[in-house]
Scaffold this motif. Sequence first.
Motif, mmCIF file in Angstrom:
data_model
loop_
_atom_site.group_PDB
_atom_site.id
_atom_site.type_symbol
_atom_site.label_atom_id
_atom_site.label_comp_id
_atom_site.label_asym_id
_atom_site.label_seq_id
_atom_site.Cartn_x
_atom_site.Cartn_y
_atom_site.Cartn_z
ATOM 1 N N SER A 61 16.232 -56.923 -18.099
ATOM 2 C CA SER A 61 15.699 -55.502 -17.588
ATOM 3 C C SER A 61 15.651 -54.676 -18.793
ATOM 4 O O SER A 61 16.128 -54.855 -19.987
ATOM 5 C CB SER A 61 16.710 -55.031 -16.621
ATOM 6 O OG SER A 61 17.791 -54.673 -17.007
ATOM 7 N N ASN A 62 14.584 -53.648 -18.686
ATOM 8 C CA ASN A 62 14.705 -52.847 -19.737
ATOM 9 C C ASN A 62 15.871 -52.266 -20.001
ATOM 10 O O ASN A 62 16.795 -51.782 -19.256
ATOM 11 C CB ASN A 62 13.626 -51.593 -19.105
ATOM 12 C CG ASN A 62 12.065 -51.984 -19.265
ATOM 13 O OD1 ASN A 62 11.820 -52.752 -19.997
ATOM 14 N ND2 ASN A 62 11.541 -51.454 -18.049
ATOM 15 N N MET A 63 16.144 -51.727 -21.265
ATOM 16 C CA MET A 63 17.142 -50.847 -22.028
ATOM 17 C C MET A 63 18.497 -52.003 -22.026
ATOM 18 O O MET A 63 19.683 -51.644 -22.376
ATOM 19 C CB MET A 63 17.742 -49.886 -21.004
ATOM 20 C CG MET A 63 16.526 -48.709 -21.103
ATOM 21 S SD MET A 63 17.432 -47.186 -20.291
ATOM 22 C CE MET A 63 17.407 -47.846 -18.571
ATOM 23 N N SER A 64 18.353 -53.151 -21.701
ATOM 24 C CA SER A 64 19.420 -54.389 -21.567
ATOM 25 C C SER A 64 19.613 -54.760 -23.065
ATOM 26 O O SER A 64 20.790 -55.578 -23.487
ATOM 27 C CB SER A 64 19.178 -55.408 -20.668
ATOM 28 O OG SER A 64 17.993 -56.274 -21.188
ATOM 29 N N THR B 52 21.546 -58.623 -19.390
ATOM 30 C CA THR B 52 21.385 -58.098 -17.963
ATOM 31 C C THR B 52 22.342 -56.607 -17.860
ATOM 32 O O THR B 52 23.433 -56.669 -18.642
ATOM 33 C CB THR B 52 22.026 -59.087 -16.741
ATOM 34 O OG1 THR B 52 21.771 -58.462 -15.593
ATOM 35 C CG2 THR B 52 23.522 -59.492 -16.979
ATOM 36 N N GLU B 53 22.215 -55.982 -16.644
ATOM 37 C CA GLU B 53 23.089 -54.868 -16.613
ATOM 38 C C GLU B 53 23.984 -55.316 -15.308
ATOM 39 O O GLU B 53 23.712 -56.083 -14.754
ATOM 40 C CB GLU B 53 22.242 -53.747 -16.179
ATOM 41 C CG GLU B 53 21.609 -53.655 -14.906
ATOM 42 C CD GLU B 53 20.465 -54.528 -14.847
ATOM 43 O OE1 GLU B 53 19.800 -54.784 -13.808
ATOM 44 O OE2 GLU B 53 19.852 -54.980 -15.997
ATOM 45 N N VAL B 54 25.001 -54.270 -15.291
ATOM 46 C CA VAL B 54 25.735 -54.346 -14.355
ATOM 47 C C VAL B 54 26.133 -53.316 -13.604
ATOM 48 O O VAL B 54 26.114 -52.195 -14.037
ATOM 49 C CB VAL B 54 27.440 -54.747 -14.814
ATOM 50 C CG1 VAL B 54 28.538 -54.929 -13.795
ATOM 51 C CG2 VAL B 54 27.550 -56.178 -15.545
ATOM 52 N N PHE C 63 25.531 -51.594 -19.371
ATOM 53 C CA PHE C 63 24.799 -52.531 -20.095
ATOM 54 C C PHE C 63 25.932 -52.999 -21.195
ATOM 55 O O PHE C 63 26.487 -52.320 -21.780
ATOM 56 C CB PHE C 63 23.713 -52.089 -20.618
ATOM 57 C CG PHE C 63 22.758 -51.480 -20.069
ATOM 58 C CD1 PHE C 63 21.675 -52.429 -19.550
ATOM 59 C CD2 PHE C 63 22.291 -50.247 -19.682
ATOM 60 C CE1 PHE C 63 20.676 -52.128 -18.601
ATOM 61 C CE2 PHE C 63 21.513 -49.839 -18.762
ATOM 62 C CZ PHE C 63 20.305 -50.872 -18.278
ATOM 63 N N ASP C 64 26.146 -54.428 -21.204
ATOM 64 C CA ASP C 64 27.129 -55.011 -22.162
ATOM 65 C C ASP C 64 26.370 -55.326 -23.508
ATOM 66 O O ASP C 64 27.103 -55.638 -24.433
ATOM 67 C CB ASP C 64 28.126 -56.155 -21.462
ATOM 68 C CG ASP C 64 27.165 -57.198 -20.971
ATOM 69 O OD1 ASP C 64 25.843 -57.045 -21.313
ATOM 70 O OD2 ASP C 64 27.779 -58.150 -20.359
ATOM 71 N N TYR C 65 25.000 -55.366 -23.314
ATOM 72 C CA TYR C 65 24.275 -55.908 -24.438
ATOM 73 C C TYR C 65 24.608 -57.081 -25.053
ATOM 74 O O TYR C 65 24.468 -57.508 -26.243
ATOM 75 C CB TYR C 65 24.263 -54.689 -25.576
ATOM 76 C CG TYR C 65 23.911 -53.415 -25.138
ATOM 77 C CD1 TYR C 65 22.751 -53.105 -24.588
ATOM 78 C CD2 TYR C 65 24.903 -52.344 -24.952
ATOM 79 C CE1 TYR C 65 22.328 -51.705 -24.355
ATOM 80 C CE2 TYR C 65 24.494 -50.918 -24.621
ATOM 81 C CZ TYR C 65 23.355 -51.016 -24.126
ATOM 82 O OH TYR C 65 22.971 -49.461 -23.561
#
Length: 526
Positions: free
Chosen positions: A340-343, A471-473, A481-483
């Motif tokens: 996703s965006n910002m991930s 992915t985000e959680v 986001f764990d990046y």
Amino acid sequence: MKSSSKKDLQPGIKTGFFNFSQIEKYFVNAGQENVFQRISDRTFQDLDLEDVFRFIDRTVSSVGQQYLYHHIRTIPLGTSRTEKLGSFISILTKNPTLRATASASISKLNQKDAYYITSLFQEKYMPRPKWFWLIQCLSGLSVAAVLLSFFLPQILIFLIVLLPVNLGIHYWNKNHLYRYASSLPQLVLLNKTARNLLKTAEFEGGDPDFQKSVRVLDRLGITMSVFQIEAKLQSEVGQFIEYFLELIKALFLVEPVLLFATLKMLDNRRQDISNVFHFVAGLDVALSTMNLRESLPHYCEPTFVTDNKLTINEVYHPLIFNGVANNIELNSRSALLTGSNMSGKTTFIRTIGINAILGQTIRTCFAKEFVMPVMQVHSSIRISDDLLGEKSYYFEEVMTVRQLLEESRTGACNLFLLDELFKGTNSVERIAVGKSVLSYLTQGGNLVLVSTHDRELADYLTDTFDLYHFTEVIDGNDIHFDYKIKPGKLTTTNAIRILELNNYPAEVVNEALRLSAQMKEASDNK
């Protein structure tokens, strides 16, 4: 593989204005000899290398700053440039006293006037006017008239008539003099700095061509020192004395005679000026690289291999403080990133590109391990409409990607960095064209890192691409986001849930959920 670790982050980043029009002067005028790749303006912008330069620049002089900029804009052909950098670093590491002495000596070239030294060996000199013989005659007549006036005072009348003519020539020459009034005094200082460094045991028995160049410029130093003395006088004497000196120079046409004589000598010594510049500036780049490395949480020097694979451990983006480090390994395969965006997809792609360039230019990677082939780096990340040129986003991207396709067939190993291919068109054609372009780019041993929201694209590229995702959680009403890059294809989506968490109207969210379920069911039934 050499690595280092620091517990405390002490960046030591420069503050103040960066005059890039002057900093890039050497790079812009430099030739293409011994250059494997000249980093394009597009890739420079895509990877935010201007900001990266601000971060890594720990030089103490203007000449070193210019040379460091040239370093990160050009991947060298062969290893001579990076071996010289490594040799300087080794010498300075073994002798901390020399490191401090060299830094103090080179820092005297930190004035803005030092940016103009490169013009003395890169640019054409102002030609002598065809009537220069007249200037010489008038200068000689003035000297003779002054000497004769001690015996024949009537000669002073001739001087009074001659003075307006000489004044006209004197101020005509001022425009030309200003062009060199900055560079010539700084060249004297540059050569003096080099001469002082040669007195140390570590450099005394070095490159004989460089030592010869220092001696040659020393012989020209007396002439050039006149410009240095004049600049000093102008800053120290009173206004009356300055006017008096200006009158004397005008009467004897000192400036045009001296300037054109000096330029004639320097025109035949361009290589000597270049040799001295590269020694002093190269030493400053080494000092800068050492200071940079010491400020980092960890770094490594890259390991180069002949096959097209990447092995990268604990790599991080230099401009993200306390950023998340990631690992990736590609063995003759490229990487397709979903998420996703910002991930973190695009940041990761930029991170690999920045490290691939700096690893090949200043032998410094922001990682614990960076194994790579020697390769050119190209990108298509930051595309925008060209409104003035009446080009749409899609057409801009078409032209950019065409250039990448051409680069892929040059025979060199390439690293292509792409973000969201062809998002300016419909999904069916976007996936079709994207698959075709990516398959083409991977031919000939090239590596590709590409991000996409089109998970369907992954199904067509399994033969040549490894799949990764970010992915985000979602935890209750919080998004984290764990990046961290993860292997495999992204299987979950949270786009609609994120809308709900950001207080979108319920009817919008419910309609989106309903349509999403219908489209997924239709896709599964095909």
